[in-house]
Design an enzyme around this catalytic site. Structure first.
Site, PDB file in Angstrom:
ATOM      1  CE1 TYR A  63      -2.867  -2.896   0.490  1.00 58.44           C
ATOM      2  CE2 TYR A  63      -3.569  -2.401   2.569  1.00 58.44           C
ATOM      3  CZ  TYR A  63      -3.706  -3.324   1.435  1.00 58.44           C
ATOM      4  OH  TYR A  63      -4.670  -4.304   1.370  1.00 58.44           O
ATOM      5  CG  HIS A  81      -0.865  -8.549   0.156  1.00 52.67           C
ATOM      6  ND1 HIS A  81      -0.292  -7.248   0.441  1.00 52.67           N
ATOM      7  CD2 HIS A  81      -2.143  -8.598  -0.086  1.00 52.67           C
ATOM      8  CE1 HIS A  81      -1.411  -6.389   0.104  1.00 52.67           C
ATOM      9  NE2 HIS A  81      -2.192  -7.168  -0.300  1.00 52.67           N
TER      10      HIS A  81
HETATM   11  N1  LIG Z   1      -5.530  -8.852   1.167  1.00 53.31           N
HETATM   12  C1  LIG Z   1      -5.843  -8.348   0.155  1.00 53.31           C
HETATM   13  O1  LIG Z   1      -5.645  -8.791  -0.922  1.00 53.31           O
HETATM   14  C2  LIG Z   1      -6.615  -6.985   0.071  1.00 53.31           C
HETATM   15  C3  LIG Z   1      -7.262  -6.452  -0.940  1.00 53.31           C
HETATM   16  C4  LIG Z   1      -8.030  -5.480  -1.212  1.00 53.31           C
HETATM   17  C5  LIG Z   1      -8.417  -4.685   0.067  1.00 53.31           C
HETATM   18  N2  LIG Z   1      -7.457  -5.188   1.450  1.00 53.31           N
HETATM   19  C6  LIG Z   1      -7.774  -4.413   2.512  1.00 53.31           C
HETATM   20  O2  LIG Z   1      -9.341  -4.335   2.732  1.00 53.31           O
HETATM   21  C7  LIG Z   1      -9.729  -2.893   2.957  1.00 53.31           C
HETATM   22  C8  LIG Z   1     -10.898  -2.679   2.619  1.00 53.31           C
HETATM   23  O3  LIG Z   1     -11.283  -3.060   1.000  1.00 53.31           O
HETATM   24  P1  LIG Z   1     -11.503  -1.987   0.174  1.00 53.31           P
HETATM   25  O4  LIG Z   1     -10.754  -0.560   0.358  1.00 53.31           O
HETATM   26  O5  LIG Z   1     -10.800  -2.529  -1.341  1.00 53.31           O
HETATM   27  O6  LIG Z   1     -13.015  -1.933  -0.276  1.00 53.31           O
HETATM   28  P2  LIG Z   1     -14.387  -1.443   0.856  1.00 53.31           P
HETATM   29  O7  LIG Z   1     -13.794  -1.080   2.054  1.00 53.31           O
HETATM   30  O8  LIG Z   1     -15.334  -2.486   0.586  1.00 53.31           O
HETATM   31  O9  LIG Z   1     -14.852  -0.045   0.188  1.00 53.31           O
HETATM   32  C9  LIG Z   1     -14.176   1.070   0.189  1.00 53.31           C
HETATM   33  C10 LIG Z   1     -15.101   2.212  -0.656  1.00 53.31           C
HETATM   34  O10 LIG Z   1     -16.295   2.257   0.172  1.00 53.31           O
HETATM   35  C11 LIG Z   1     -16.733   3.442   0.427  1.00 53.31           C
HETATM   36  N3  LIG Z   1     -17.289   3.547   1.796  1.00 53.31           N
HETATM   37  C12 LIG Z   1     -16.888   3.131   2.991  1.00 53.31           C
HETATM   38  N4  LIG Z   1     -17.815   3.455   3.833  1.00 53.31           N
HETATM   39  C13 LIG Z   1     -18.934   3.548   3.301  1.00 53.31           C
HETATM   40  C14 LIG Z   1     -20.210   3.787   3.834  1.00 53.31           C
HETATM   41  N5  LIG Z   1     -20.694   3.615   5.207  1.00 53.31           N
HETATM   42  N6  LIG Z   1     -21.270   3.813   2.889  1.00 53.31           N
HETATM   43  C15 LIG Z   1     -21.037   4.010   1.440  1.00 53.31           C
HETATM   44  N7  LIG Z   1     -19.765   3.777   1.160  1.00 53.31           N
HETATM   45  C16 LIG Z   1     -18.734   3.611   2.112  1.00 53.31           C
HETATM   46  C17 LIG Z   1     -15.329   4.257   0.448  1.00 53.31           C
HETATM   47  O11 LIG Z   1     -15.859   5.501  -0.330  1.00 53.31           O
HETATM   48  P3  LIG Z   1     -15.679   7.132   0.930  1.00 53.31           P
HETATM   49  O12 LIG Z   1     -13.845   6.898   0.804  1.00 53.31           O
HETATM   50  O13 LIG Z   1     -15.810   8.009  -0.186  1.00 53.31           O
HETATM   51  O14 LIG Z   1     -15.980   6.970   2.114  1.00 53.31           O
HETATM   52  C18 LIG Z   1     -14.476   3.571  -0.504  1.00 53.31           C
HETATM   53  O15 LIG Z   1     -14.539   4.128  -1.788  1.00 53.31           O
HETATM   54  C19 LIG Z   1      -8.720  -2.118   2.103  1.00 53.31           C
HETATM   55  O16 LIG Z   1      -8.532  -0.588   2.373  1.00 53.31           O
HETATM   56  C20 LIG Z   1      -7.367  -2.988   2.341  1.00 53.31           C
HETATM   57  O17 LIG Z   1      -6.812  -2.529   3.782  1.00 53.31           O
HETATM   58  C21 LIG Z   1      -6.823  -6.356   1.268  1.00 53.31           C
END
Ligand SMILES: NC(=O)c1ccc[n+]([C@@H]2O[C@H](COP(=O)([O-])OP(=O)(O)OC[C@H]3O[C@@H](n4cnc5c(N)ncnc54)[C@H](OP(=O)(O)O)[C@@H]3O)[C@@H](O)[C@H]2O)c1
Length: 276
Positions: A47, A105
């Site tokens: 990240y 990862h």
């Molecule tokens: N291990 C892996 O391979 C892997 C892969 C992907 C992700 N991850 C981890 O998982 C975390 C979460 O996944 P992600 O970031 O991909 O997706 P996510 O948390 O499902 O979605 C984030 C998005 O949702 C919006 N959001 C957040 N809260 C909200 C709510 N209450 N209502 C409506 N929209 C909302 C955010 O927009 P705003 O910013 O405008 O609120 C952002 O655009 C990552 O940040 C990372 O730490 C790990």
């Protein structure tokens, strides 16, 4: 904050995802999240924000020992010496002497898993991490990793949201006493939050669609969710999900949203055909 017990670890059931967050914005969100009650932060070498996450932790008044911090080793760094270097580099950038959870990862079929798991265990023995685990491991590989590890693995972090059926991975995690940590828990805020099953539960309960989805995650045994947001008001919203329950009927209706081809995170190095 509610916690999930997993092979000796206690993992706060909601954590802050930090993918895409960078520099001051990232530090500011991390310290704000801690101020409003978060005790779990998810980062990764990939990240490119570990220094900012570390600065956010340092700027907050929450004691280090009260925070559950995860970082990850990228899939190209899984040879033992690379894993060791990656972990030491992560700690240097974070400005900390240990993390709470160190994850692989993504699996890498070209690097023997045994050496990787032994190296992961060494990081734990050296005190660089309190716990170890994996991410994006389908059940077959998860079984191999569990068998190879001296210390118990405490988590498998995988993509999970109501569109993606993870019944098999969830069952395998539970059978091994591990947590399943849901990434992309909100389907990145896409059309999922417009689904009737979610909107109607939200209006019945006086909650937001995001809260309903996050409640759906943590109401399942051993499931932890790590939603990301760039908005401070949503930090509070996304953690305020422990004062209500979804009924069995609401859970069933949301489970029924599962559909094919709903995986967001597919890369050319993903397990592909190997997914459950
Ligand atoms: N291990 C892996 O391979 C892997 C892969 C992907 C992700 N991850 C981890 O998982 C975390 C979460 O996944 P992600 O970031 O991909 O997706 P996510 O948390 O499902 O979605 C984030 C998005 O949702 C919006 N959001 C957040 N809260 C909200 C709510 N209450 N209502 C409506 N929209 C909302 C955010 O927009 P705003 O910013 O405008 O609120 C952002 O655009 C990552 O940040 C990372 O730490 C790990």
């Amino acid at each position: 904050m509610h916690e999930v017990a997993a092979n000796g670890a206690r993992i706060p059931a909601i954590g802050l995802g930090t993918w895409t967050l960078k520099d001051d914005q990232c530090s500011d969100l991390v310290s704000h999240a801690l101020a409003v009650g978060y005790r779990h932060v998810d980062t990764a070498k990939m990240y490119d924000n570990e220094a900012a996450v570390g600065a956010g932790i340092k700027a907050s008044s929450v004691p280090r020992d009260d925070i559950f911090l995860t970082t990850k080793v990228w899939w190209t760094d899984l040879a033992p010496a690379d894993l060791e270097r990656s972990t030491e580099g992560s700690l240097k950038r974070l400005g900390l002497d240990h993390v709470d959870l160190l994850l692989i990862h993504w699996p890498n079929a070209r690097i023997p898993l045994e050496g990787t798991i032994k190296a992961l265990n060494r990081m734990r023995e050296r005190g660089l991490t309190r716990h170890i685990g994996v991410a994006n491991f389908p059940t077959r590989l998860l079984g191999e990793a569990i068998a190879l590890s001296d210390a118990p693995l405490v988590a498998n972090q995988v993509e999970y949201h109501p569109y993606l059926d993870q019944t098999k991975v969830h069952a395998a995690c539970r059978a091994a006493g591990m947590a399943m940590v849901s990434y992309c828990p909100l389907y990145r805020g896409g059309g999922l939050l417009e689904e009737e099953a979610i909107r109607s539960a939200a209006s019945r309960l006086g909650k937001t669609p995001g809260q309903v989805v996050l409640r759906w995650h943590v109401q399942q045994e051993g499931v932890v969710a790590i939603p990301r947001t760039t908005r401070k008001e949503r930090l509070v919203e996304n953690a305020a999900i422990f004062d209500f329950q979804l009924s069995d009927a609401e859970m069933t209706e949301i489970n029924a949203l599962t559909k094919a081809n709903s995986r967001i995170c597919e890369h050319d190095f993903s397990p592909g055909e190997g997914w459950d």
